[in-house]
Design an enzyme around this catalytic site. Structure first.
Site, PDB file in Angstrom:
ATOM      1  CG  LEU B 248      -1.892   1.208   1.300  1.00 32.11           C
ATOM      2  CD1 LEU B 248      -2.755   1.334   0.055  1.00 32.11           C
ATOM      3  CD2 LEU B 248      -2.765   1.109   2.548  1.00 32.11           C
ATOM      4  CG  HIS B 249       2.749   2.699  -3.156  1.00 28.56           C
ATOM      5  ND1 HIS B 249       2.461   1.394  -3.520  1.00 28.56           N
ATOM      6  CD2 HIS B 249       2.984   3.362  -4.317  1.00 28.56           C
ATOM      7  CE1 HIS B 249       2.525   1.282  -4.842  1.00 28.56           C
ATOM      8  NE2 HIS B 249       2.844   2.465  -5.352  1.00 28.56           N
ATOM      9  CG  PHE B 250      -1.774   7.156  -0.983  1.00 27.35           C
ATOM     10  CD1 PHE B 250      -1.783   6.332   0.138  1.00 27.35           C
ATOM     11  CD2 PHE B 250      -2.993   7.461  -1.575  1.00 27.35           C
ATOM     12  CE1 PHE B 250      -2.963   5.800   0.639  1.00 27.35           C
ATOM     13  CE2 PHE B 250      -4.180   6.950  -1.071  1.00 27.35           C
ATOM     14  CZ  PHE B 250      -4.165   6.117   0.038  1.00 27.35           C
TER      15      PHE B 250
END
Lengths: 398, 447
Positions: B248-250
């Site tokens: 999970l990453h932005f």
């Protein structure tokens, strides 16, 4: 090296009072136009003056408008792109004429032709104020067919509504205005955006003559304080070697720094921030075009000076602490951080940015969590972004 | 199963091919990474942001950051957060941690009405053997054997990003890392698209897979809000919508011009009782929704998260753009990868090798070949993005699904295997439902 900030209220008062003589507000209020004057050098770019006619038209009191940003007149259905174009014009310090949906205090929307223009200081070519003229207009949609008749009904109401808006409005009509059928239908139709709103030549002329009158008023009252203003940027020394739009962007960086051009003979300074001028005591025209070595003096270590020159010739970043001298020959220790900056095409080093830090002066307590070089890095970052952005915007003339 | 071949983007200097990875993550590495081999005892700066809607305080208890506000450095450094992020970024540039100098990448705004931005970035794309990506499964379980962000070097991490205890900004230059609660971190993207390109990795040690949940999205919105500049955008790519790494990453970066997507008109569809307004994007090649308003940032975040979760659960790939400092959020479903896998994309478009992720969809076209850059036009950009969009019918179907799900008070409907996947990766939160305000569902007729 932090710029002192006045309390907001005083800064807003001073914005007009320091540049124009005493009777300017009354004179401006006598003009039959709806306009605001805003000051881009105050954080938030607030309104520092709002004409009496504008207050009547919009339904706001003076206190509700002064100190706020111009966007208070916009609302949910104001076309986003138009607002962005206005912001862009402010950034580029040029004038713009655009139709826009504005809102009164009571929420009633109405179309205007918004004409904004910058007012420059004759002395140093900097933008002192922006003037925003609001000319109410009757929108003429391009849509044809059955929709037209639906819209026309509303336009008749709009015209009647606008009749109240023109010059001789008085305060009781504000109550009457709220009785008029809401223009929401015309405004809600999102296909009906500003670009579809044509404006008559008469309305455009109205905006231009408003601009002429306001400008001559401001010019007149600025003569009396000696701080002349002008509608054009006429000071050539302001236009240093980096071009108009980059100049504008860099002007927003409040730290002390200069840009030098390694491609010109003797690597001259092509941009100097206000903070740099303040720190060194020189005027802008005294530093532009010169190599930084003029800051060195009797006690300056020559090898350190050479380090600076060497760094620029090899294109490498470096940090040095060098003894410099102000114009009045007082010495100060200057911790310089020098870094190359590429131009927007990326191909070569366009400039060197030199960030100064007066070491005598920095507050230990404030710096406890960040090394000084870190502070200077942030200036480099801001300069890199400014150079990159201004190069990206192809249409801006340089 | 649908697959496409593409060269994955390198986000960290420690990201390697699957083949090179080999087995076992616990091989003591000596790289100063974020795993158990190196993490214990490590310290990283911590930026604690105020959760409440409070203005940053000035000079209380020697909080050192307040003075940075007086600096106002240009158009992008408007608050301490911007200043700190960018100076750290510049520092990593000086230290040579990026794969190339992004300021050396030619960039221009394409002339035209919309202002698409084109960049010639030859360094971002490797001349390597393409890898296979499965594109028809938006929810995939976390795989320990593949690259994940705990394998990055600590030098690539700029700071931990956590909510502050007392509602004010707090900054700690050397904070210990709470391994039990796992901090969220901001790290550099070593293949930057623009100056300041970073990754936000929520709860990094928890190894969350690439899927949006309420808490993580709220963190991303908080980061957007914490930045002072509206030119700082935060983006998200789901699996199947060109996310490279299933951790999970932005992403976020500064670009000091408006994106074409941000300038597009929008038609309001409805309000919710939590104050959130939803719009449909108009006059733009990619169909999608815009979320604005909300009685609080959390309300906005929850509505968007509900929508994203719905899309995930229905296996629809999508991208998210958080814009205007967290005030507007775009959600755009897409189907380019699927078309690519089915051989439905023209050779001409495939040759550009553009992977239309959130930045491209927003109008920032990162091009690999010089001829594409020189010949970049608004028309071409438009044509590419049209291929990315769902068709009108499909989009209407998807909207119906979304609205049914997020406005319904009952538990979200999920197919059995989706439910199973969801449980594998951490369960579903079903208590964030906002009701449509009755009587206000507008459906303006488009002319």
């Amino acid at each position: 090296m932090f710029m002192e900030q006045q309390p907001m209220g005083i800064a807003i008062e001073q914005s007009i009072n320091s540049r124009y003589s005493y009777w300017v507000r009354e004179a401006l209020d006598d003009l039959p136009y709806n306009f605001t004057i805003t000051d881009p050098s105050i954080p938030g770019h607030p309104i520092v003056f709002a004409s009496r006619e504008l207050l009547k038209m919009s339904g706001y009191s003076r206190e509700e408008v002064i100190g706020k940003n111009g966007r208070i007149f916009q609302g949910a259905k104001s076309n986003r792109r138009s607002v962005m174009e206005i912001k862009q014009a402010i950034r580029e310090e040029r004038s713009i004429q655009i139709t826009l949906l504005n809102y009164q205090k009571n929420g009633t929307p109405f179309w205007i032709l918004f004409h904004m223009f910058p007012v420059f200081s004759k002395e140093d070519g900097r933008v002192i104020h922006f003037v925003g003229v609001q000319v109410p207009v009757t929108p003429k949609p391009r849509r044809s067919g059955s929709e037209f008749s639906r819209i026309q009904v509303n336009l008749c109401d709009n015209a009647a509504f606008l009749g109240f808006c023109r010059r001789e409005v008085c305060s009781d009509t504000v109550a009457e205005l709220s009785r008029i059928p809401n223009l929401d239908l015309a405004a809600e139709d999102t296909e009906f955006n500003d670009t579809a709103c044509k404006v008559s030549d008469l309305e455009k002329q109205g905006a231009n003559s408003a601009m002429g009158s306001i400008l001559s008023m401001l010019t007149h009252y600025s003569q009396l304080t000696g701080k002349l203003v002008s509608e054009k940027r006429c000071c050539s020394s302001y236009m240093s070697g980096v071009g108009a739009s980059l100049n504008t962007s860099l002007g927003r960086i409040k730290q002390s720094f200069v840009l030098t051009d390694p491609h010109k003979t003797d690597i001259p300074i092509v941009y100097a921030s206000d903070a740099f001028l303040e720190m060194t005591g020189y005027a802008r025209h005294e530093v532009l075009g010169r190599n930084c070595r003029f800051l060195s003096g009797e006690e300056t270590d020559l090898s350190t000076q050479l380090q600076v020159t060497n760094s620029m010739q090899t294109g490498k970043a470096c940090t040095v602490c060098i003894l410099n001298y102000r114009k009045d020959r007082s010495p100060f220790w200057n911790c310089l951080y020098i870094s190359p900056v590429r131009n927007a095409s990326g191909k070569q080093t366009a400039y060197f940015v030199e960030v100064q830090m007066n070491v005598n002066n920095y507050n230990e307590k404030q710096q406890q969590n960040l090394r000084p070089e870190m502070m200077q890095l942030s200036v480099v970052a801001a300069v890199k972004v400014a150079v990159r952005t201004s190069g990206m915007i192809a249409t801006t003339s340089n | 199963m649908l697959r496409i071949k593409r060269v994955p983007t390198i986000l960290s200097n420690y990201q390697k091919d699957e083949a090179e990875e080999g087995g076992g993550a616990a091989r003591g590495c000596g790289r100063n990474c974020l795993r158990n081999c190196c993490l214990p005892g490590s310290k990283l700066p911590l930026y604690a942001f105020p959760k409440a809607e409070k203005v940053e305080s000035c000079d209380k208890n020697g909080i050192p950051f307040a003075f940075l506000d007086s600096l106002l450095l240009g158009e992008v450094i408007l608050k301490s957060f911007d200043c700190y992020l960018l100076l750290q970024w510049e520092d990593r540039m000086e230290r040579g941690l990026f794969r190339y100098d992004v300021t050396a990448c030619e960039t221009k705004v394409i002339p035209g009405e919309h202002g698409f931005i084109a960049q010639l970035n030859e360094g971002r794309h490797l001349k390597k053997r393409p890898t296979e990506f499965q594109v028809d499964k938006v929810l995939q379980a976390f795989d320990e054997n593949k690259f994940n962000f705990t394998k990055v070097g600590q030098e690539e991490v700029l700071f931990q990003f956590e909510p502050s205890e007392d509602g004010e900004v707090q900054f700690y230059p050397n904070a210990p890392i709470d391994v039990d609660n796992s901090p969220s971190v901001v790290a550099i993207n070593v293949s930057p698209i623009e100056y300041g390109h970073v990754l936000l990795i929520p709860r990094i040690l928890k190894h969350l897979p690439q899927r949006i949940d309420h808490e993580s999205l709220l963190l991303a919105l908080n980061m957007a809000r914490e930045a002072g500049s509206p030119y700082f955008r935060v983006g998200y790519n789901s699996l199947g919508a060109f996310a490279t790494i299933n951790h999970l990453h932005f992403q976020a970066y500064y670009l000091a011009v408006p994106f074409p997507l941000e300038k597009a008109a929008a038609k309001k569809i409805t309000d919710f009782n939590n104050g959130v307004e939803i719009y449909e994007i108009l006059n733009y090649p990619v169909r999608g929704l815009v979320f604005e308003g909300g009685n609080s940032l959390k309300d906005l975040s929850d509505s968007v998260a509900d929508t994203c979760i719905c899309l995930q659960d229905h296996n629809i790939p999508y991208n998210v753009l958080i814009s205007e400092s967290g005030k507007r959020v775009f959600v755009l479903p897409q189907c380019y990868a699927e078309k690519q896998a089915l051989g439905e994309v023209s050779a001409e478009l495939l040759d550009t090798q553009v992977n239309p992720a959130v930045w491209e969809i927003s109008g920032h076209m990162v091009l690999k070949r010089k001829e594409d850059y020189e010949g970049a036009s608004e028309k071409k950009a438009w044509r590419l993005l049209e291929e990315v969009s769902l068709s009108e019918e499909r989009f209407q179907e998807v909207m119906a699904i979304i609205f049914e799900t997020i406005s319904c008070a009952a538990v979200e409907k999920m197919s059995p295997e989706d439910k199973q996947d969801a449980e594998e990766v951490g369960g579903v939160n079903s208590d964030h439902h906002a009701a449509i305000v009755s009587g206000k569902q507008e459906c303006l007729v488009q002319l």
